[in-house]
Enzyme design. Structure first.
Site, PDB file in Angstrom:
ATOM      1  N   SER A   4      40.122  33.672  28.833  1.00 37.84           N
ATOM      2  CA  SER A   4      40.567  33.263  30.168  1.00 37.84           C
ATOM      3  C   SER A   4      39.846  32.040  30.711  1.00 37.84           C
ATOM      4  O   SER A   4      40.014  31.697  31.883  1.00 37.84           O
ATOM      5  CB  SER A   4      40.371  34.430  31.143  1.00 37.84           C
ATOM      6  OG  SER A   4      39.041  34.885  31.038  1.00 37.84           O
ATOM      7  N   THR A  38      38.611  34.411  35.720  1.00 36.74           N
ATOM      8  CA  THR A  38      37.736  33.278  36.044  1.00 36.74           C
ATOM      9  C   THR A  38      36.255  33.609  35.917  1.00 36.74           C
ATOM     10  O   THR A  38      35.826  34.672  36.347  1.00 36.74           O
ATOM     11  CB  THR A  38      37.987  32.906  37.525  1.00 36.74           C
ATOM     12  OG1 THR A  38      39.378  32.799  37.718  1.00 36.74           O
ATOM     13  CG2 THR A  38      37.279  31.640  37.917  1.00 36.74           C
ATOM     14  N   THR A  95      38.501  28.257  34.756  1.00 38.72           N
ATOM     15  CA  THR A  95      39.472  29.229  34.239  1.00 38.72           C
ATOM     16  C   THR A  95      40.627  28.544  33.510  1.00 38.72           C
ATOM     17  O   THR A  95      40.948  27.384  33.786  1.00 38.72           O
ATOM     18  CB  THR A  95      40.050  30.074  35.403  1.00 38.72           C
ATOM     19  OG1 THR A  95      40.868  31.114  34.882  1.00 38.72           O
ATOM     20  CG2 THR A  95      40.890  29.233  36.350  1.00 38.72           C
ATOM     21  N   ARG A 103      51.643  25.529  36.746  1.00 39.66           N
ATOM     22  CA  ARG A 103      50.998  26.378  37.764  1.00 39.66           C
ATOM     23  C   ARG A 103      49.504  26.054  37.883  1.00 39.66           C
ATOM     24  O   ARG A 103      48.794  25.892  36.897  1.00 39.66           O
ATOM     25  CB  ARG A 103      51.195  27.842  37.393  1.00 39.66           C
ATOM     26  CG  ARG A 103      50.583  28.846  38.389  1.00 39.66           C
ATOM     27  CD  ARG A 103      49.241  29.376  37.933  1.00 39.66           C
ATOM     28  NE  ARG A 103      48.743  30.461  38.770  1.00 39.66           N
ATOM     29  CZ  ARG A 103      47.515  30.943  38.707  1.00 39.66           C
ATOM     30  NH1 ARG A 103      46.660  30.439  37.842  1.00 39.66           N
ATOM     31  NH2 ARG A 103      47.121  31.917  39.499  1.00 39.66           N
ATOM     32  N   GLY A 116      46.013  27.515  39.919  1.00 33.95           N
ATOM     33  CA  GLY A 116      45.513  28.680  40.654  1.00 33.95           C
ATOM     34  C   GLY A 116      44.550  28.307  41.761  1.00 33.95           C
ATOM     35  O   GLY A 116      44.551  27.181  42.270  1.00 33.95           O
ATOM     36  N   ASP A 117      43.713  29.256  42.123  1.00 32.00           N
ATOM     37  CA  ASP A 117      42.767  29.073  43.234  1.00 32.00           C
ATOM     38  C   ASP A 117      41.509  28.311  42.832  1.00 32.00           C
ATOM     39  O   ASP A 117      40.847  27.714  43.687  1.00 32.00           O
ATOM     40  CB  ASP A 117      42.352  30.443  43.789  1.00 32.00           C
ATOM     41  CG  ASP A 117      41.748  31.350  42.709  1.00 32.00           C
ATOM     42  OD1 ASP A 117      42.220  31.294  41.559  1.00 32.00           O
ATOM     43  OD2 ASP A 117      40.813  32.102  43.027  1.00 32.00           O
ATOM     44  N   THR A 163      37.909  35.703  41.826  1.00 29.73           N
ATOM     45  CA  THR A 163      38.562  35.912  40.534  1.00 29.73           C
ATOM     46  C   THR A 163      39.707  36.894  40.770  1.00 29.73           C
ATOM     47  O   THR A 163      39.682  37.662  41.726  1.00 29.73           O
ATOM     48  CB  THR A 163      37.553  36.423  39.480  1.00 29.73           C
ATOM     49  OG1 THR A 163      38.263  36.744  38.284  1.00 29.73           O
ATOM     50  CG2 THR A 163      36.795  37.650  39.940  1.00 29.73           C
ATOM     51  N   GLY A 164      40.691  36.836  39.925  1.00 25.15           N
ATOM     52  CA  GLY A 164      41.886  37.652  40.138  1.00 25.15           C
ATOM     53  C   GLY A 164      43.087  36.738  40.310  1.00 25.15           C
ATOM     54  O   GLY A 164      43.062  35.589  39.847  1.00 25.15           O
ATOM     55  N   GLY A 209      45.026  34.099  41.669  1.00 24.17           N
ATOM     56  CA  GLY A 209      44.659  32.972  42.513  1.00 24.17           C
ATOM     57  C   GLY A 209      45.594  32.762  43.685  1.00 24.17           C
ATOM     58  O   GLY A 209      45.194  32.255  44.735  1.00 24.17           O
TER      59      GLY A 209
HETATM   60  N1  GLY Z   1      41.751  33.153  39.573  1.00 24.30           N
HETATM   61  C1  GLY Z   1      42.238  32.341  38.556  1.00 24.30           C
HETATM   62  C2  GLY Z   1      43.651  31.997  38.669  1.00 24.30           C
HETATM   63  O1  GLY Z   1      44.414  32.694  39.319  1.00 24.30           O
HETATM   64  O2  GLY Z   1      44.034  31.006  38.103  1.00 24.30           O
END
Ligand code: GLY
Length: 319
Positions: free
Chosen positions: A84, A182, A200, A210, A212-213, A233-234, A236
């Site tokens: 990941s 992440t 990540t 895409r 993420g956060d 983490t999780g 995003g």
């Molecule tokens: N937390 C990482 C993502 O959603 O990309």
């Protein structure tokens, strides 16, 4: 924590103003409220002791918290067995490994890269964005060109193992095992200065393009040297919609402990949850070195490192 929220709210008026003035002075000195600085690191999940030991050893040698988090995260980015993050990360729906990362230091400087391909160490590119450009975030082809111009080499990051998982997903459209997600790390150095970094490969088999956060300052990472830092983490998408890491830091500013602040940010996610919960988890550390974490669903753990050693902590959860 030094003040409970109730005590903090009760203080009010002039006393609160004086606290804030002291906070500003603390920022200048780089020291915490007790005038001491105790190096400490906190990072998401169970990535083992090596990232923590590496970060603490660098801090011990006088390096900054920024040097520490960058070096520690590079270890995970280079590990082909971590599915990941970085090299070996699971690809998107088109079979492309696309990476997000960010850094933020004690001076309020921030840098990030999004949708970066073929560069093994996005965290280091994020740091260079911070240090060499007037910008915060570079994305895609531009981020790649910037990395190449600055001496990074283009590499294939799709390992055979990750490719096999993607091929299986293409056949079944089902991911059989959850991935680690992440890596986010926050550190306090000998001068009491805080920095953080996250990296990540994002949501496995995501839609091509895409982001993420992790590269969104305030969502995946936030540091305010007067208060503390947070990382997520999780999924995003949830951290973006709730400005999650910023929310955690703001709640610590109000006097909540790191764990309480993480819990509040997780609770904020409830109104964005659908029939299936999208897991979201936070870690946080405050200026005094108090730390914590919290997640929506059970199963999140984080790692803490200081002079007492490196240990894994199970986070509390709403469900
Ligand atoms: N937390 C990482 C993502 O959603 O990309």
């Amino acid at each position: 924590m030094k003040y409970t929220r109730r005590e903090f709210v009760k203080i009010g008026g002039l006393a609160t103003t004086s606290l804030l003035v002291n906070g500003a002075l603390n920022l200048k000195s780089g020291k915490n409220k007790t005038g001491t600085s105790k190096p400490k690191v906190i990072y998401t999940w169970d990535y083992g002791p090596v990232p923590g030991k590496t970060a603490l050893a660098l801090i011990d040698k006088g390096k900054t918290s920024l040097d520490a988090v960058e070096s520690a995260i590079k270890i995970i980015e280079a590990d082909p067995n971590v599915l990941s993050v970085g090299y070996g990360g699971l690809p998107d729906a088109e079979g492309k490994v696309t990476l997000d990362a960010s850094v933020m230091d004690w001076k309020g400087n921030a840098g990030a890269v999004a949708f970066l391909q073929n560069i093994k160490h996005p965290v280091s590119v994020a740091r260079l964005v911070m240090e060499k450009t007037p910008h915060v975030l570079l994305a895609g082809e531009g981020a790649f060109e910037f990395a190449i111009e600055n001496g990074f080499k283009a590499e294939n990051l799709l390992t055979n193992k990750a490719k096999a998982r993607w091929e299986e997903w293409m056949r079944t459209k089902k991911l059989k095992e959850a991935t680690h997600d992440t890596i986010g790390m926050l550190a306090i150095d000998k001068n009491g200065n805080l920095s953080g970094a996250v990296s990540t490969s994002g949501w496995a088999f995501k839609v091509h393009g895409r982001v993420g956060d992790s590269p969104i300052i305030g969502a995946g990472l936030y540091v305010d040297n007067e208060v503390g830092g947070a990382a997520s983490t999780g999924y995003g998408e949830i951290a973006i919609k709730t400005a999650g890491s910023f929310t955690v830091v703001e709640k610590m500013r109000e006097g909540y402990s790191p764990s309480e602040a993480c819990k509040i940010a997780v609770e904020r996610s409830l109104k964005y949850q659908k029939e299936k919960h999208w897991q979201i988890c936070y870690i946080a550390i405050n200026k005094d070195g108090e730390f914590g974490g919290y997640s929506l669903e059970d199963g999140f753990a984080y790692t803490i490192g200081d002079k007492k050693g490196i240990r894994l902590k199970k986070a509390g959860s709403l469900f």
